[in-house]
Enzyme design. Structure first.
Site, PDB file in Angstrom:
ATOM      1  N   ARG A 175       0.621  -1.589  -0.138  1.00 59.33           N
ATOM      2  CA  ARG A 175      -0.236  -0.431   0.103  1.00 59.33           C
ATOM      3  C   ARG A 175       0.585   0.900  -0.526  1.00 59.33           C
ATOM      4  O   ARG A 175       0.441   1.849   0.316  1.00 59.33           O
ATOM      5  CB  ARG A 175      -0.829   0.206   1.591  1.00 59.33           C
ATOM      6  CG  ARG A 175      -2.141  -1.441   1.613  1.00 59.33           C
ATOM      7  CD  ARG A 175      -2.874  -1.025   0.113  1.00 59.33           C
ATOM      8  NE  ARG A 175      -3.449  -2.552   0.138  1.00 59.33           N
ATOM      9  CZ  ARG A 175      -3.142  -3.527  -0.623  1.00 59.33           C
ATOM     10  NH1 ARG A 175      -2.460  -3.291  -1.257  1.00 59.33           N
ATOM     11  NH2 ARG A 175      -4.499  -4.307  -0.283  1.00 59.33           N
ATOM     12  N   SER A 224     -11.245  -0.185   3.696  1.00 58.52           N
ATOM     13  CA  SER A 224     -10.473   0.098   4.852  1.00 58.52           C
ATOM     14  C   SER A 224      -9.384   1.046   5.333  1.00 58.52           C
ATOM     15  O   SER A 224      -8.951   1.910   4.570  1.00 58.52           O
ATOM     16  CB  SER A 224      -9.026  -1.252   4.085  1.00 58.52           C
ATOM     17  OG  SER A 224      -9.630  -2.546   3.870  1.00 58.52           O
ATOM     18  N   GLU A 294      -4.323   3.247   7.455  1.00 55.63           N
ATOM     19  CA  GLU A 294      -4.098   2.791   5.328  1.00 55.63           C
ATOM     20  C   GLU A 294      -4.985   4.102   4.797  1.00 55.63           C
ATOM     21  O   GLU A 294      -4.576   4.849   3.415  1.00 55.63           O
ATOM     22  CB  GLU A 294      -5.360   1.720   4.916  1.00 55.63           C
ATOM     23  CG  GLU A 294      -4.902   1.382   3.818  1.00 55.63           C
ATOM     24  CD  GLU A 294      -5.771   0.155   3.021  1.00 55.63           C
ATOM     25  OE1 GLU A 294      -6.032  -0.295   1.737  1.00 55.63           O
ATOM     26  OE2 GLU A 294      -5.823  -0.822   3.618  1.00 55.63           O
TER      27      GLU A 294
END
Length: 302
Positions: A175, A224, A294
């Site tokens: 990520r 998320s 995130e």
């Protein structure tokens, strides 16, 4: 306390410049402040000229679909760049390769790949956002990541320079990429493999059904919230710490999937972010694991 934005002079553009543009309608949480300026370039040349001629001290932030973003209530100083229809094209280059505009959605990319008989790109169906965001964040789901299909990305740097970056130059980790601050992804090339459109469609349907069953898709959310720590699932740590359904005003930890935060009504960005920090504290106290955000948090507090 928020800071009053410095007055800035901006170069002429062929696209659209809007001062004090509300960002809440443009992000999934439907919360947060305004952009000092919102720039919707007409094309990549317009964007490059603007960034070249814009004072280098002015911060620039790209905005996609706003699906993985908390915009703080004091708004975003400088210029927010939003890519419109001119950047939402997807073209087949050869039997297994697509060139996708930075503003193209994951659904458009995966559907085009399906129709072209290109497999391996189905997972983009499940990620709410645009190609620019996928490239920046190494977006992934269902065991696949952008780094698995990316050939190269075309970007406009903050200086206005246009550059093509190979997969290796993006420095992907989980990520995360090494894309320079202020750079805007205007296109990306993805490569899959030859497959039957019916098989691709079946996999996309499976992914869509799994998401529908497990995630609060019809809510004001940000996707998320926290990265999965090594060896753990973030949602399981959050659940074990007793945070499922936890609220702070109109902000709530989803009861359906507790790695999702929800805006149940008129939650402020501050309440949503504070709830996330409370979850982090509770998880740390319970399991000793520090969750990393995130979701991107941008702008200034009010």
């Amino acid at each position: 306390m928020g800071r009053r934005p410095v007055v800035i002079d901006l170069p002429a553009v062929r696209g659209r410049l809007t001062e004090r543009a509300p960002l809440a309608p443009l992000v999934w949480f439907k919360a947060g402040g305004a952009a000092q300026w919102l720039f919707e370039p007409q094309d990549a040349d317009d964007l490059a000229a603007f960034l070249r001629d814009c004072d280098p001290a002015v911060p620039v932030m790209p905005l996609g679909l706003g699906s993985n973003l908390i915009v703080r209530d004091g708004g975003v100083p400088g210029v927010v760049v939003r890519l419109g229809k001119a950047f939402a094209q997807v073209q087949r280059i050869d039997a297994t390769t697509l060139r996708c505009g930075g503003g193209a959605s994951g659904i458009l990319v995966s559907s085009t790949a399906r129709d072209a008989g290109i497999g391996g790109i189905e997972f983009l169906r499940s990620i709410p956002g645009t190609v620019g965001g996928f490239v920046r964040m190494n977006g992934g789901a269902y065991g696949r990541e952008v780094k698995d299909v990316l050939v190269e990305a075309e970007v406009v740097l903050r200086s206005g320079e246009r550059r093509t970056l190979s997969l290796g130059q993006l420095g992907y980790t989980y990520r995360h990429s090494e894309l320079p601050p202020g750079a805007v992804v205007v296109a990306a090339t993805f490569r899959g493999h030859a497959a039957e459109p019916a098989a691709i469609a079946a996999e996309m349907d499976r992914i869509a059904a799994e998401r529908e069953a497990s995630q609060p898709l019809r809510s004001k959310t940000g996707g998320s919230t926290f990265k999965n720590p090594p060896g753990h699932k973030a949602w399981a740590l959050i659940d074990a710490a007793g945070c499922r359904g936890l609220t702070r005003g109109d902000a709530q930890v989803s009861e359906k999937h507790c790695n999702f935060l929800l805006n149940l009504g008129t939650a402020s960005a501050a309440a949503i972010e504070a709830l996330g920090e409370e979850v982090r504290d509770k998880v740390k106290a319970h399991s000793g694991v520090t969750l990393e955000w995130e979701i991107q948090r941008v702008g200034v507090a009010k």
